[in-house]
Scaffold this motif. Sequence first.
Motif, short mmCIF file in Angstrom:
data_model
loop_
_atom_site.label_atom_id
_atom_site.label_comp_id
_atom_site.label_asym_id
_atom_site.label_seq_id
_atom_site.Cartn_x
_atom_site.Cartn_y
_atom_site.Cartn_z
N ALA A 1 0.96 -1.18 0.08
CA ALA A 1 -0.07 -0.04 0.11
C ALA A 1 0.89 1.27 0.08
N ARG A 2 1.85 1.19 0.86
CA ARG A 2 3.00 2.39 0.72
C ARG A 2 3.60 2.71 -0.42
N ALA A 3 3.75 1.75 -1.18
CA ALA A 3 4.58 1.82 -2.54
C ALA A 3 3.47 2.36 -3.54
N ALA A 4 2.25 1.93 -3.44
CA ALA A 4 1.46 2.22 -4.48
C ALA A 4 0.98 3.67 -4.19
N ALA A 5 0.72 3.82 -2.85
CA ALA A 5 0.40 5.48 -2.50
C ALA A 5 1.27 6.42 -3.04
N ALA A 6 2.66 5.97 -2.83
CA ALA A 6 3.71 6.85 -3.31
C ALA A 6 3.46 7.14 -4.82
N ARG A 7 2.80 6.43 -5.69
CA ARG A 7 2.35 6.70 -6.93
C ARG A 7 0.75 7.26 -7.14
N GLY A 8 0.34 7.36 -6.08
CA GLY A 8 -1.15 7.82 -6.06
C GLY A 8 -2.06 6.72 -6.42
N LEU A 9 -1.59 5.37 -6.17
CA LEU A 9 -2.59 4.52 -6.41
C LEU A 9 -2.94 3.82 -5.07
N GLU A 10 -4.12 2.83 -5.15
CA GLU A 10 -4.27 2.00 -3.97
C GLU A 10 -4.03 0.87 -4.46
N ALA A 11 -3.91 -0.14 -3.17
CA ALA A 11 -3.82 -1.48 -3.24
C ALA A 11 -5.20 -2.46 -2.67
N ARG A 12 -5.60 -3.27 -2.99
CA ARG A 12 -6.69 -3.83 -2.58
C ARG A 12 -6.15 -5.09 -1.93
N ARG A 13 -6.98 -5.54 -0.40
CA ARG A 13 -6.31 -6.41 0.30
C ARG A 13 -7.44 -7.73 -0.24
N VAL A 14 -6.66 -8.96 -0.25
CA VAL A 14 -7.23 -9.99 -0.66
C VAL A 14 -6.88 -11.18 0.32
N ASP A 15 -8.02 -11.68 1.30
CA ASP A 15 -7.81 -12.53 2.12
C ASP A 15 -8.15 -14.11 1.67
N LEU A 16 -7.01 -14.71 1.92
CA LEU A 16 -6.96 -16.06 1.23
C LEU A 16 -6.52 -17.03 2.07
N PRO A 17 -7.27 -18.18 2.40
CA PRO A 17 -6.84 -19.18 3.07
C PRO A 17 -5.87 -20.03 2.30
N PHE A 18 -5.12 -20.91 2.87
CA PHE A 18 -4.16 -21.85 1.89
C PHE A 18 -5.05 -23.01 1.77
N ASP A 19 -6.17 -23.04 0.71
CA ASP A 19 -7.03 -23.86 0.60
C ASP A 19 -7.14 -23.75 -1.18
N GLU A 20 -7.20 -24.76 -1.80
CA GLU A 20 -7.51 -24.81 -3.18
C GLU A 20 -8.70 -24.64 -3.62
N ASP A 21 -9.92 -24.62 -2.94
CA ASP A 21 -11.23 -24.36 -3.14
C ASP A 21 -11.47 -22.80 -3.31
N ALA A 22 -10.77 -22.35 -2.19
CA ALA A 22 -10.87 -20.86 -1.97
C ALA A 22 -10.14 -20.06 -2.92
#
Lengths: 340, 340
Positions: free
Chosen positions: B211-232
């Motif tokens: 997020a910090r690196a994206a913000a430095a270029r005026g961009l945002e970063a999305r958070r993706v929560d992911l369990p270690f699971d093939e179906d997810a």
Amino acid sequence: MVDHAPAARPATSTDVARLAGVSQATVSYVLNDAPGVKISEETRERVRRAAEELGYAPHASARVLRKGTSDIVLLPLPPFQIGGLFLSWLNDVGERLRQHGHTVVLYGDTRSKGVAAAREWAQWRPAAVIVEAHRLTRAAVRQLYAAGTATVIAIGAEPSPLVPTLLVDDYGVGATAADHLLDRGRTRLAAVVPAEPGLDAWGERRLAGVARAAAARGLEARRVDLPFDEDAAAALAASWAAGADRPDGVFGYNDDYAALLLAALGDAGIDVPGQIAVVGADDQPVARLVRPRLTSVRVTGRLDDDAVAARLHEMIVSRDRDPATVLPVNDFAIAQRDSG
Amino acid sequence: MVDHAPAARPATSTDVARLAGVSQATVSYVLNDAPGVKISEETRERVRRAAEELGYAPHASARVLRKGTSDIVLLPLPPFQIGGLFLSWLNDVGERLRQHGHTVVLYGDTRSKGVAAAREWAQWRPAAVIVEAHRLTRAAVRQLYAAGTATVIAIGAEPSPLVPTLLVDDYGVGATAADHLLDRGRTRLAAVVPAEPGLDAWGERRLAGVARAAAARGLEARRVDLPFDEDAAAALAASWAAGADRPDGVFGYNDDYAALLLAALGDAGIDVPGQIAVVGADDQPVARLVRPRLTSVRVTGRLDDDAVAARLHEMIVSRDRDPATVLPVNDFAIAQRDSG
């Protein structure tokens, strides 16, 4: 430099006794959780609070000298290359030994062996030492027993002739993979042995398991030495693609080496499992991350961690030093996926 | 039960002195390698041989009581889930601390914190305790210093306000991945945060770096929560294949999670890196085992292990307790492969 030490002189149990208004013996009983001594909960609380206020901790060394031995279970670490899995298991069993009242110390010395190692370990007057079999010699065991260690327990793929053994059967991994491949009609088996020093001994035991299972059906198994290196895997795949002496079933030592080979076979246009079935071992996450997904030998507990810890505890308190005591800890199952 | 103990009574230094024909003080000097004492090599050899014959080891506890503190560097272990890599590094540094004359003990207690933990660690009268920052409190540090510990050193992603810190920058991992993706023209960034408890805190720091690196270029970063699971992973890939809010550059937390996502994207028919570039971290073997091969953030040493051990040694002998002492140990590089 800022010094955060609150006092020049570390607090003693006398200081705690004075502050709590009790005798020094009472402080010792409370803080060492001495069994069979009647002290009111209120007094215990007062002692604990005084100790906390003064930053006093009882002295393990004094306790050791008083008793002659400690409650330490010393686990000299294996080298990390043989696997986080094993270490993680060791730690899980260690946590349960703590619940039996032992102090588990993973001793960060991965290489020393024999008498030199024993002398170092003996300094801690451990109640037990649990260590890879190959680091023990007769003289090392004698040294530890002379220092009051109740029992030394070997970890190995074969029963130790010197001491009780926690038997981690590595032959069975290879035999289980081979039986699976043979059951599915494969007849020209090969087994990968890692070229990396330190891993080769493990690889040779797994290979021996493959050979044993093949021999039981009148077949042979070929040894394939492979470093963990993409070029080496590509060269091996290319020679097999050219038809040279191609196996139809390969046991890849573990999931990392099997996945390395799997990728190279795919790059070389060899159909897996059509032309060559591939089986890994240890059922690591990587097995589900590659395509085709990797069939793997899962090492399961013949005994769960609680049972292993309970048996170890029993061996320590009964001072079991009999090499005839052998505790097999693992069993095997096939995690069936798409590669073979 | 066979008893291999050679004698009922453990040998003492008096026995060794008698057998070697020297004084008990000489035995102590030789076996404890006391500096500045002139004893002929021949006498030393005689003492060593007598000690070996009798199975005598000097007593660490006696030495500790004599000196008040030990030479122990206590490393209470982190939980294994945070990675063999870190543990392996800790062990490598530990080996080098041994060469500086310290006794490195990895203490197998992965959970306790605060004063309760400090009291347990203090029993060993360690010269130093090196432990994850979040397990320390002001009272815990006070307790250890009161027990004579020369210095407590925190391991953390931010400088500890209490003690010197071994700074393991985890933000930089995410920032390096993000800068790489942004440099290659990606603008819609997402970062995986593992859903597994214990890993989420690490994931959030890496996300913050993205997020910090994206913000430095005026961009945002999305958070993706992911369990270690093939179906997810398959469900996430399917939603992106349907076009929903699809990123064009994903930082996968580490190589395992990135490879999990990579496989799912491939299965869903999404082109990597054409439609989505994927970057992992830690440059683990799995990065070279998947197709396309995974681009990864390699954590390099800003200081090599020898330098880290030398600085730690220096901090211990100088009793450096100043929170302003911060030792950054890592740096970052991109291992460029095919996924992004």
